[in-house]
Motif scaffolding. Structure first.
Motif, PDB file in Angstrom:
ATOM      1  N   GLU A  17      43.690  42.858  36.632  1.00  0.00           N
ATOM      2  CA  GLU A  17      43.182  42.068  35.496  1.00  0.00           C
ATOM      3  C   GLU A  17      41.976  41.229  35.904  1.00  0.00           C
ATOM      4  O   GLU A  17      41.133  40.878  35.079  1.00  0.00           O
ATOM      5  CB  GLU A  17      44.282  41.148  34.944  1.00  0.00           C
ATOM      6  N   PRO A  75      51.325  41.294  41.945  1.00  0.00           N
ATOM      7  CA  PRO A  75      49.952  41.033  42.410  1.00  0.00           C
ATOM      8  C   PRO A  75      48.974  42.143  42.092  1.00  0.00           C
ATOM      9  O   PRO A  75      47.812  41.863  41.774  1.00  0.00           O
ATOM     10  CB  PRO A  75      50.126  40.859  43.924  1.00  0.00           C
ATOM     11  N   ARG A  76      49.425  43.395  42.148  1.00  0.00           N
ATOM     12  CA  ARG A  76      48.470  44.475  41.863  1.00  0.00           C
ATOM     13  C   ARG A  76      47.999  44.412  40.412  1.00  0.00           C
ATOM     14  O   ARG A  76      46.814  44.615  40.116  1.00  0.00           O
ATOM     15  CB  ARG A  76      49.122  45.838  42.128  1.00  0.00           C
ATOM     16  N   THR A  77      48.919  44.121  39.516  1.00  0.00           N
ATOM     17  CA  THR A  77      48.550  44.003  38.102  1.00  0.00           C
ATOM     18  C   THR A  77      47.596  42.829  37.901  1.00  0.00           C
ATOM     19  O   THR A  77      46.586  42.931  37.198  1.00  0.00           O
ATOM     20  CB  THR A  77      49.817  43.794  37.251  1.00  0.00           C
ATOM     21  N   VAL A  78      47.908  41.706  38.546  1.00  0.00           N
ATOM     22  CA  VAL A  78      47.063  40.520  38.409  1.00  0.00           C
ATOM     23  C   VAL A  78      45.667  40.789  38.968  1.00  0.00           C
ATOM     24  O   VAL A  78      44.650  40.477  38.325  1.00  0.00           O
ATOM     25  CB  VAL A  78      47.720  39.313  39.106  1.00  0.00           C
TER      26      VAL A  78
END
Lengths: 200, 223
Positions: free
Chosen positions: A142, A136-139
């Motif tokens: 983005e 989730p942090r990466t998403v």
């Protein structure tokens, strides 16, 4: 997708198939054009994220309402007149400086229609559905939302008929604004948890 | 079932698409009617609104019919699948009409006699009340059953066999696994179960927690 003439080996476009289905069901007396148009109007103009924004703005300005919303989301949302199909039971969760909630439906695209309307394209995108439960942090990064490392991330996968509404943090510097003036600051994306409500 | 719809944790989809401001509800004109027709098809096929049956139709679409036509196309395709299975429309009826709409002259299949399921929901919607007490309590450690079922289920693949903690006991709801097949409502309590990301994705995963709503029969207590 276009509906202009193509070679006969080309399968008909989804737009043409939609028109074909409308004709076939109408001929069989299975749909009423008035009902069909009513559904379209309902979800194109009547129901949308403005409903949710009113709920959030009320919670930002009325501590007792906020308490009721977090205790029993369905009942508190019904106080403002919203509820029904795809929102029979709604749970509201509050984002804070230390906890960030974000909502997804990995199995289809379940979404709290009575308060947010139909889901936006990014919510229905396989990449979002697949990845936000895994990274989730990466998403969120983005999508333009950077969270500090110490913020706890909580993902809600709405796999049942329970629906989730995120109560975003009230932006700093809005203490002088009225409930009505706060409504436009509450975006759909903030109520799903992929953005924060922004100061005006 | 383990179909294309069960996307949680699957890889290879590329980057997400950042939100666009003021995105219209329906980006293309046909999507308005596709959406409304899909909803109306649920009733036309089944004699009532059974969203579980509709979701089961969605998850049985092949990749092209699920992905390539987008969200509204997918709804339309699921509507067609249900209507065809219930013989409200003959196989190929939509394609034949669509071809004729664009000027071809193809024969259309004859009108068929619908065979609808016996569908008698005990109430509107999916909420039900139960006399019995919930089997699991808040704070209890539970495990999602490691089962793969051939029919409809709302137990996502990525939590099967994983352990978590009951966070909220939600009201009882109609069980999609049987209701989707018109085999009864079997209402059950639903539990919001919180999982740790490392239990789901291993020690190298991002640190976060995740809740999933689990129907009671999806869960077992951990020793």
């Amino acid at each position: 997708m276009t509906t202009t003439t193509r070679g006969h080996d080309e399968p008909p476009s989804v737009a043409l198939r939609t028109e074909a289905l409308e004709q076939l069901l109408t001929e069989r007396g299975l749909i009423d054009p008035k009902v069909m148009n009513g559904i379209i109007t309902q979800y194109e103009t009547t129901v949308g994220p403005l409903n949710g924004a009113k709920v959030v703005a009320r919670a930002w300005t009325d501590p007792e309402y906020r308490h009721r919303l977090l205790e029993d989301g369905t009942a508190a949302i019904k106080e403002l007149g919203f509820g029904g199909f795809q929102g029979e039971h709604i749970v509201a969760v509050a984002n804070t400086p230390t906890t960030h909630h974000v909502v997804v439906c990995t199995l289809c695209s379940c979404y709290p229609w009575p308060v947010l309307g139909l889901p936006p394209s990014w919510y229905k995108d396989p990449a979002y559905r697949a990845r936000v439960v895994r990274e989730p942090r990466t998403v969120l990064s983005e999508m333009g939302l950077e969270l500090d490392d110490e913020v706890q991330v909580v993902v809600h996968d709405s796999t049942s008929e329970v629906r989730w509404l995120v109560l975003p943090e009230r932006p700093a510097g809005t203490e002088h604004l009225t409930e009505e003036e706060l409504v436009p600051l509450v975006t759909r994306d903030a109520m799903v948890g992929v953005a924060k409500a922004a100061a005006p | 079932m383990d179909g294309i719809a069960d996307m949680g944790g699957t890889q290879g989809w590329g980057p997400v698409h950042p939100p666009k401001r003021d995105e219209p509800v329906f980006a293309e004109d046909w999507q308005r009617k596709a959406f409304a027709l899909a909803i109306l098809s649920i009733r036309a096929a089944n004699g009532g609104i059974n969203t579980d049956a509709f979701r089961h139709a969605l998850e049985r679409l092949d990749r092209a019919h699920y992905i390539d036509d987008g969200y509204f196309g997918r709804l339309l395709n699921a509507g067609e699948l249900m209507l065809t299975e219930r013989a409200v429309l003959a196989p190929g009826a939509i394609e034949a009409r669509a071809r004729n709409l664009r000027g071809e002259h193809v024969p259309e299949p004859p009108v068929t006699e619908p065979v609808r399921p016996h569908y008698a929901p005990t109430a509107e919607g999916s909420l039900r009340s139960l006399e019995t007490a919930p089997a699991f309590g808040v704070g209890q450690r539970v495990r999602a059953r490691a089962v793969s079922v051939p029919g409809h289920t709302r137990l996502p693949g990525y939590v099967r066999g994983r352990a978590g903690v009951v966070e909220i006991i939600q009201p009882a709801h109609v069980l999609p696994d049987t209701n989707a097949h018109f085999l009864g409502e079997n209402p059950q309590y639903v539990y919001s179960v919180r999982f740790d990301s490392h239990e789901l994705w291993g020690s190298d995963a991002e640190s976060f927690t995740l809740t999933v709503e689990m129907y009671e029969s999806y869960l077992e207590s951990t020793a």
